[in-house]
Design a protein around this motif. Structure first.
Motif, PDB file in Angstrom:
ATOM      1  N   PRO A  90     -15.928 -25.466  90.894  1.00 20.42           N
ATOM      2  CA  PRO A  90     -16.328 -24.853  90.604  1.00 20.42           C
ATOM      3  C   PRO A  90     -16.422 -23.224  91.549  1.00 20.42           C
ATOM      4  O   PRO A  90     -17.121 -21.807  91.960  1.00 20.42           O
ATOM      5  CB  PRO A  90     -17.949 -24.901  90.162  1.00 20.42           C
ATOM      6  CG  PRO A  90     -17.364 -25.788  90.577  1.00 20.42           C
ATOM      7  CD  PRO A  90     -16.280 -26.847  90.353  1.00 20.42           C
ATOM      8  N   ASN A  91     -15.568 -23.833  92.953  1.00 19.56           N
ATOM      9  CA  ASN A  91     -16.074 -23.419  93.833  1.00 19.56           C
ATOM     10  C   ASN A  91     -15.022 -24.193  94.703  1.00 19.56           C
ATOM     11  O   ASN A  91     -14.308 -25.509  93.957  1.00 19.56           O
ATOM     12  CB  ASN A  91     -17.342 -23.328  94.375  1.00 19.56           C
ATOM     13  CG  ASN A  91     -17.606 -25.000  94.993  1.00 19.56           C
ATOM     14  OD1 ASN A  91     -17.433 -25.639  94.896  1.00 19.56           O
ATOM     15  ND2 ASN A  91     -19.050 -24.453  94.109  1.00 19.56           N
ATOM     16  N   ASP A  92     -13.963 -23.928  95.652  1.00 17.31           N
ATOM     17  CA  ASP A  92     -13.671 -24.339  96.555  1.00 17.31           C
ATOM     18  C   ASP A  92     -13.998 -26.087  96.857  1.00 17.31           C
ATOM     19  O   ASP A  92     -13.032 -26.931  96.936  1.00 17.31           O
ATOM     20  CB  ASP A  92     -13.056 -23.963  98.181  1.00 17.31           C
ATOM     21  CG  ASP A  92     -14.089 -23.596  98.295  1.00 17.31           C
ATOM     22  OD1 ASP A  92     -14.728 -23.915  98.518  1.00 17.31           O
ATOM     23  OD2 ASP A  92     -13.227 -22.742  99.563  1.00 17.31           O
TER      24      ASP A  92
ATOM     25  N   GLU B 208     -20.485 -27.977  84.450  1.00 18.12           N
ATOM     26  CA  GLU B 208     -21.824 -26.369  84.138  1.00 18.12           C
ATOM     27  C   GLU B 208     -22.842 -27.385  83.696  1.00 18.12           C
ATOM     28  O   GLU B 208     -23.611 -26.933  84.913  1.00 18.12           O
ATOM     29  CB  GLU B 208     -20.902 -25.314  82.828  1.00 18.12           C
ATOM     30  CG  GLU B 208     -19.240 -25.124  82.948  1.00 18.12           C
ATOM     31  CD  GLU B 208     -19.172 -24.268  81.754  1.00 18.12           C
ATOM     32  OE1 GLU B 208     -19.021 -23.140  81.680  1.00 18.12           O
ATOM     33  OE2 GLU B 208     -19.577 -24.594  80.495  1.00 18.12           O
ATOM     34  N   THR B 209     -23.290 -27.973  83.042  1.00 21.64           N
ATOM     35  CA  THR B 209     -24.335 -29.040  82.869  1.00 21.64           C
ATOM     36  C   THR B 209     -24.959 -29.435  84.004  1.00 21.64           C
ATOM     37  O   THR B 209     -26.109 -28.640  83.755  1.00 21.64           O
ATOM     38  CB  THR B 209     -23.898 -28.990  80.992  1.00 21.64           C
ATOM     39  OG1 THR B 209     -23.397 -30.630  81.184  1.00 21.64           O
ATOM     40  CG2 THR B 209     -23.336 -28.332  80.374  1.00 21.64           C
ATOM     41  N   ASN B 210     -24.056 -30.445  84.326  1.00 31.85           N
ATOM     42  CA  ASN B 210     -24.460 -31.181  84.965  1.00 31.85           C
ATOM     43  C   ASN B 210     -24.010 -31.383  86.104  1.00 31.85           C
ATOM     44  O   ASN B 210     -24.369 -32.530  87.502  1.00 31.85           O
ATOM     45  CB  ASN B 210     -24.369 -32.934  84.653  1.00 31.85           C
ATOM     46  CG  ASN B 210     -26.032 -32.590  83.594  1.00 31.85           C
ATOM     47  OD1 ASN B 210     -27.354 -32.095  83.969  1.00 31.85           O
ATOM     48  ND2 ASN B 210     -25.855 -32.637  82.464  1.00 31.85           N
TER      49      ASN B 210
ATOM     50  N   ALA C  27     -18.901 -35.022  85.056  1.00 31.17           N
ATOM     51  CA  ALA C  27     -17.779 -35.140  84.985  1.00 31.17           C
ATOM     52  C   ALA C  27     -17.101 -36.310  85.121  1.00 31.17           C
ATOM     53  O   ALA C  27     -15.991 -37.019  84.327  1.00 31.17           O
ATOM     54  CB  ALA C  27     -16.681 -33.511  85.749  1.00 31.17           C
ATOM     55  N   ILE C  28     -16.704 -37.101  86.492  1.00 29.40           N
ATOM     56  CA  ILE C  28     -16.833 -38.542  86.885  1.00 29.40           C
ATOM     57  C   ILE C  28     -16.847 -39.328  85.799  1.00 29.40           C
ATOM     58  O   ILE C  28     -16.033 -39.474  86.175  1.00 29.40           O
ATOM     59  CB  ILE C  28     -16.874 -38.321  88.122  1.00 29.40           C
ATOM     60  CG1 ILE C  28     -16.321 -37.539  89.542  1.00 29.40           C
ATOM     61  CG2 ILE C  28     -16.219 -39.922  88.893  1.00 29.40           C
ATOM     62  CD1 ILE C  28     -14.874 -37.267  89.257  1.00 29.40           C
TER      63      ILE C  28
END
Length: 242
Positions: A15-17, A220-222, A227-228
């Motif tokens: 979502p960012n670098d 996006e949510t948490n 995601a990991i």
């Protein structure tokens, strides 16, 4: 069938670098084998709404994509996912930019929109020391799938649904069982896979899975660690099918 492969998609700079690099580093430790890095585009014809949102997010962040590519960790198997339509006017320059970090290119529109030029672009990609990872779907003729499966570097990508991240009522195991017999390569299955779909396609003979939208939805949510957690869960499922 032995070891099953986890292909992880992530949009370059999402979502960012900083968090993008964090996702790559952490997911590699948790069992991601191959990365598809999506080059943001404003015309994502075959991507679903989740990945389209990720493209918009990184455009809004005004990320320097060339600089970020230089910061990518050294990963053995890194595939650039981009649309040929975006790169066609200066394809050589694009290949030259990515060749130092990536070992392959995946063009989702190659067989759909540029089939007559398949051999030309396949040769061009190989000339730059890169592999042409080819995307197919159940709508392609068996003869074409069989041909490109032997051309495709690393694996053949078999997308079960018309777009990413959208679940539609199909029989994934039946589709994979049918195509398994004509694919002379590693068969990686993706596009809108539920956890139940994953188990079914592995039972049907897939050599691995490609996941992308689910990671972005979790970020996006948490956030990244959520995601990991999914990477870890997927690795556990895949390891059950060794």
């Amino acid at each position: 069938m032995g070891y099953r492969c986890l292909v992880c998609y992530m949009t370059l700079g999402y979502p960012n670098d900083e968090e993008f690099i964090e996702f790559i580093n952490k997911s590699q430790k948790e069992g991601c084998d191959i990365y598809e890095i999506g080059i943001p585009t404003k015309y994502a014809k075959y991507d679903g709404p989740t990945i389209r949102r990720s493209y918009k997010k990184v455009f809004d962040e005004k990320i320097d994509f060339i600089d970020l590519l230089k910061k990518l960790p050294n990963i053995k198997k890194l595939i650039a996912l981009t649309y040929l339509e975006d790169q066609i006017n200066d394809f050589d320059s694009f290949l030259n930019i990515i060749r130092d970090k990536f070992n392959g290119v995946l063009l989702p529109d190659l067989l759909i929109d540029y089939l007559d030029y398949l051999d030309y672009y396949h040769k061009k990609i190989n000339e730059f020391g890169l592999k042409n990872v080819i995307f197919t779907t159940p709508t392609f003729p068996d003869k074409l799938i069989s041909k490109v499966s032997e051309m495709s570097g690393e694996f053949l990508y078999y997308g079960l649904r018309p777009t990413t991240g959208i679940e539609l009522p199909i029989s994934p195991d039946a589709l994979v069982s049918r195509v398994r017999g004509i694919v002379n390569n590693k068969l990686i299955v993706g596009f809108g896979l539920s956890l139940n779909d994953i188990k079914n396609v592995l039972k049907a003979g897939a050599d691995g899975i490609a996941i992308g939208s689910a990671f972005i939805q979790r970020i996006e949510t948490n956030g990244i660690d959520y995601a990991i957690d999914l990477v870890r869960e997927l690795r556990g499922i895949l390891d059950e099918f060794k």
